[in-house]
Motif scaffolding. Structure first.
Motif, PDB file in Angstrom:
ATOM      1  N   ALA A   1     -22.646  55.975   4.483  1.00  0.00           N
ATOM      2  CA  ALA A   1     -21.930  56.404   3.282  1.00  0.00           C
ATOM      3  C   ALA A   1     -22.230  55.508   2.087  1.00  0.00           C
ATOM      4  O   ALA A   1     -22.090  55.940   0.938  1.00  0.00           O
ATOM      5  N   GLU A   2     -22.642  54.282   2.335  1.00  0.00           N
ATOM      6  CA  GLU A   2     -22.940  53.347   1.249  1.00  0.00           C
ATOM      7  C   GLU A   2     -24.357  53.503   0.708  1.00  0.00           C
ATOM      8  O   GLU A   2     -24.663  53.011  -0.381  1.00  0.00           O
ATOM      9  N   GLU A   3     -25.230  54.168   1.456  1.00  0.00           N
ATOM     10  CA  GLU A   3     -26.606  54.345   1.003  1.00  0.00           C
ATOM     11  C   GLU A   3     -26.666  55.294  -0.192  1.00  0.00           C
ATOM     12  O   GLU A   3     -25.756  56.097  -0.412  1.00  0.00           O
ATOM     13  N   ASN A   4     -27.742  55.195  -0.945  1.00  0.00           N
ATOM     14  CA  ASN A   4     -27.909  56.055  -2.120  1.00  0.00           C
ATOM     15  C   ASN A   4     -28.488  57.394  -1.678  1.00  0.00           C
ATOM     16  O   ASN A   4     -29.693  57.547  -1.528  1.00  0.00           O
ATOM     17  N   TRP A   5     -27.608  58.355  -1.471  1.00  0.00           N
ATOM     18  CA  TRP A   5     -28.042  59.643  -0.943  1.00  0.00           C
ATOM     19  C   TRP A   5     -28.942  60.401  -1.914  1.00  0.00           C
ATOM     20  O   TRP A   5     -29.764  61.202  -1.496  1.00  0.00           O
ATOM     21  N   SER A   6     -28.791  60.160  -3.200  1.00  0.00           N
ATOM     22  CA  SER A   6     -29.584  60.905  -4.181  1.00  0.00           C
ATOM     23  C   SER A   6     -31.069  60.576  -4.073  1.00  0.00           C
ATOM     24  O   SER A   6     -31.915  61.301  -4.585  1.00  0.00           O
ATOM     25  N   GLU A   7     -31.385  59.463  -3.389  1.00  0.00           N
ATOM     26  CA  GLU A   7     -32.781  59.067  -3.242  1.00  0.00           C
ATOM     27  C   GLU A   7     -33.283  59.224  -1.809  1.00  0.00           C
ATOM     28  O   GLU A   7     -34.389  58.814  -1.490  1.00  0.00           O
ATOM     29  N   LEU A   8     -32.462  59.813  -0.938  1.00  0.00           N
ATOM     30  CA  LEU A   8     -32.809  59.837   0.481  1.00  0.00           C
ATOM     31  C   LEU A   8     -32.784  61.234   1.097  1.00  0.00           C
ATOM     32  O   LEU A   8     -32.667  61.359   2.300  1.00  0.00           O
ATOM     33  N   GLY A   9     -32.913  62.267   0.304  1.00  0.00           N
ATOM     34  CA  GLY A   9     -32.822  63.611   0.865  1.00  0.00           C
ATOM     35  C   GLY A   9     -31.379  63.943   1.146  1.00  0.00           C
ATOM     36  O   GLY A   9     -30.930  63.925   2.291  1.00  0.00           O
ATOM     37  N   GLN A  10     -30.639  64.215   0.071  1.00  0.00           N
ATOM     38  CA  GLN A  10     -29.186  64.271   0.143  1.00  0.00           C
ATOM     39  C   GLN A  10     -28.640  65.284   1.144  1.00  0.00           C
ATOM     40  O   GLN A  10     -27.670  65.010   1.853  1.00  0.00           O
ATOM     41  N   GLN A  11     -29.244  66.455   1.237  1.00  0.00           N
ATOM     42  CA  GLN A  11     -28.702  67.465   2.142  1.00  0.00           C
ATOM     43  C   GLN A  11     -28.850  67.040   3.603  1.00  0.00           C
ATOM     44  O   GLN A  11     -27.918  67.172   4.401  1.00  0.00           O
ATOM     45  N   ASP A  12     -30.015  66.508   3.943  1.00  0.00           N
ATOM     46  CA  ASP A  12     -30.218  66.024   5.311  1.00  0.00           C
ATOM     47  C   ASP A  12     -29.296  64.852   5.617  1.00  0.00           C
ATOM     48  O   ASP A  12     -28.760  64.736   6.726  1.00  0.00           O
ATOM     49  N   ARG A  13     -29.113  63.974   4.634  1.00  0.00           N
ATOM     50  CA  ARG A  13     -28.243  62.818   4.826  1.00  0.00           C
ATOM     51  C   ARG A  13     -26.791  63.261   5.020  1.00  0.00           C
ATOM     52  O   ARG A  13     -26.087  62.751   5.898  1.00  0.00           O
ATOM     53  N   ALA A  14     -26.345  64.215   4.227  1.00  0.00           N
ATOM     54  CA  ALA A  14     -24.978  64.720   4.363  1.00  0.00           C
ATOM     55  C   ALA A  14     -24.784  65.396   5.717  1.00  0.00           C
ATOM     56  O   ALA A  14     -23.740  65.231   6.363  1.00  0.00           O
ATOM     57  N   ARG A  15     -25.788  66.134   6.158  1.00  0.00           N
ATOM     58  CA  ARG A  15     -25.679  66.818   7.461  1.00  0.00           C
ATOM     59  C   ARG A  15     -25.601  65.808   8.598  1.00  0.00           C
ATOM     60  O   ARG A  15     -24.835  65.979   9.554  1.00  0.00           O
ATOM     61  N   ARG A  16     -26.381  64.752   8.501  1.00  0.00           N
ATOM     62  CA  ARG A  16     -26.354  63.712   9.522  1.00  0.00           C
ATOM     63  C   ARG A  16     -25.003  62.999   9.528  1.00  0.00           C
ATOM     64  O   ARG A  16     -24.457  62.688  10.591  1.00  0.00           O
ATOM     65  N   PHE A  17     -24.459  62.762   8.354  1.00  0.00           N
ATOM     66  CA  PHE A  17     -23.151  62.122   8.237  1.00  0.00           C
ATOM     67  C   PHE A  17     -22.077  62.982   8.904  1.00  0.00           C
ATOM     68  O   PHE A  17     -21.242  62.480   9.668  1.00  0.00           O
ATOM     69  N   VAL A  18     -22.101  64.268   8.625  1.00  0.00           N
ATOM     70  CA  VAL A  18     -21.135  65.191   9.226  1.00  0.00           C
ATOM     71  C   VAL A  18     -21.284  65.193  10.745  1.00  0.00           C
ATOM     72  O   VAL A  18     -20.293  65.158  11.486  1.00  0.00           O
ATOM     73  N   GLU A  19     -22.507  65.214  11.217  1.00  0.00           N
ATOM     74  CA  GLU A  19     -22.766  65.242  12.659  1.00  0.00           C
ATOM     75  C   GLU A  19     -22.216  63.990  13.346  1.00  0.00           C
ATOM     76  O   GLU A  19     -21.535  64.072  14.380  1.00  0.00           O
ATOM     77  N   LEU A  20     -22.497  62.830  12.769  1.00  0.00           N
ATOM     78  CA  LEU A  20     -22.034  61.576  13.360  1.00  0.00           C
ATOM     79  C   LEU A  20     -20.515  61.473  13.336  1.00  0.00           C
ATOM     80  O   LEU A  20     -19.895  61.022  14.303  1.00  0.00           O
ATOM     81  N   TYR A  21     -19.925  61.888  12.223  1.00  0.00           N
ATOM     82  CA  TYR A  21     -18.472  61.813  12.106  1.00  0.00           C
ATOM     83  C   TYR A  21     -17.810  62.693  13.163  1.00  0.00           C
ATOM     84  O   TYR A  21     -16.882  62.261  13.861  1.00  0.00           O
ATOM     85  N   CYS A  22     -18.273  63.917  13.280  1.00  0.00           N
ATOM     86  CA  CYS A  22     -17.667  64.850  14.237  1.00  0.00           C
ATOM     87  C   CYS A  22     -17.836  64.367  15.675  1.00  0.00           C
ATOM     88  O   CYS A  22     -16.907  64.468  16.486  1.00  0.00           O
ATOM     89  N   ALA A  23     -19.003  63.837  15.990  1.00  0.00           N
ATOM     90  CA  ALA A  23     -19.249  63.357  17.351  1.00  0.00           C
ATOM     91  C   ALA A  23     -18.339  62.181  17.683  1.00  0.00           C
ATOM     92  O   ALA A  23     -17.773  62.099  18.787  1.00  0.00           O
TER      93      ALA A  23
END
Length: 227
Positions: free
Chosen positions: A101-123
Motif C-alpha cells: 500500500a505504501e508503494e507508488n502504484w501510479s508507476e507500477l501498473g496500478q490495475q495489476d497492483r490493486a488486484r494483487r492487493f485485493v487478492e492478498l487482503y482477502c486471502a
C-alpha cells in the motif's frame, strides 16, 4: 480440522509468544505455563469456528483443552479475554500489505497492483476469519476493547492508503474534495466485507468471487490512482 492447521501459526514460530506475560495473580508465566496458555488460545479459536463468543463457556474450553476451569482462570479472566490475547498477534495490516500500500502504484501498473492487493487482503482475512469475525461482532455489540482492537488492526493500512490517495490528489488524479482518510476507510470497509462473504458467493454466470475481486480492484485503483 481447518482451524487446527490455521492455529498452528501460533506455535510454529510465525507468531512469537510473549515471554514476559503474567498470569491473573501477577506471577510471571514460565515456559510450561506459556504452553498451557497458548493451548487455551488455540482451543478457544477452534471452538469459535462453531460457537458464538457469548455462547462459548470456560468449561467448554477447558474440556476441549484437556485441562480444568481452574487452570483457565489462572491465565484469563473469561472467554473474551482469550480472543483479545489472540488479537495481539493477528492483524489485518500485515507487513506485506502495508508495504504494498505504501508503494507508488501510479508507476507500477496500478490495475495489476490493486488486484494483487485485493487478492492478498482477502486471502489473509479468510485465513483468520474466525478471529476477525468474532472481534467484529463483539465490537459492533459495543465492547470498547474490541472496538480498539479493530481500530489498531487497520490503522497502518489506513495510513498507507491515505498517503497513496494524497499522492494521487497532488497529481490531479483523484478529486480534491474527497477526504483521503475517509476514502482509505471506505476501501478497507469494502475489502473486509468482500473477504468475509466473497468465498461463500454461489457461482453465477455473471458473478463469482473472482469477478467480485476484479470489480473491487477497479474501485480501489480509482480511489488510489484515479484510473
Amino acid at each position: 480440522m481447518e482451524g487446527r492447521s490455521m492455529l498452528n501459526k501460533f506455535v510454529s514460530g510465525s507468531v512469537v509468544l510473549d515471554t514476559a506475560l503474567h498470569n491473573q495473580i501477577g506471577q510471571k508465566i514460565g515456559s510450561k505455563g506459556l504452553r498451557t496458555r497458548q493451548k487455551l488460545i488455540e482451543t478457544t479459536i477452534e471452538l469459535l469456528e462453531t460457537h458464538g463468543l457469548r455462547d462459548l463457556s470456560v468449561a467448554d474450553i477447558a474440556r476441549a483443552a484437556s485441562t480444568s476451569p481452574a487452570t483457565f482462570y489462572v491465565y484469563f479472566e473469561g472467554v473474551p479475554e482469550v480472543l483479545l490475547a489472540a488479537l495481539e498477534h493477528v492483524t489485518q495490516s500485515t507487513p506485506e500489505l502495508v508495504k504494498m500500500a505504501e508503494e507508488n502504484w501510479s508507476e507500477l501498473g496500478q490495475q495489476d497492483r490493486a488486484r494483487r492487493f485485493v487478492e492478498l487482503y482477502c486471502a489473509h482475512w479468510w485465513r483468520w476469519r474466525t478471529v476477525f469475525r468474532c472481534r467484529n461482532l463483539a465490537s459492533e455489540e459495543g465492547d470498547i476493547r474490541f472496538q480498539e482492537a479493530r481500530r489498531q488492526s487497520v490503522a497502518p493500512l489506513i495510513e498507507a492508503l491515505t498517503g497513496q490517495i494524497m499522492r494521487a490528489q497532488s497529481k490531479g488524479l483523484v478529486p480534491d474534495n474527497l477526504s483521503p482518510r475517509a476514502s482509505a476507510g471506505a476501501i478497507l470497509t469494502l475489502l473486509e466485507r468482500l473477504a468475509a462473504v466473497g468465498p461463500l458467493t454461489p457461482e453465477q454466470p455473471d458473478m463469482s468471487f473472482e469477478t467480485l475481486k476484479d470489480a473491487a480492484a477497479y474501485m480501489v485503483a480509482a480511489l488510489t490512482v484515479g484510473r
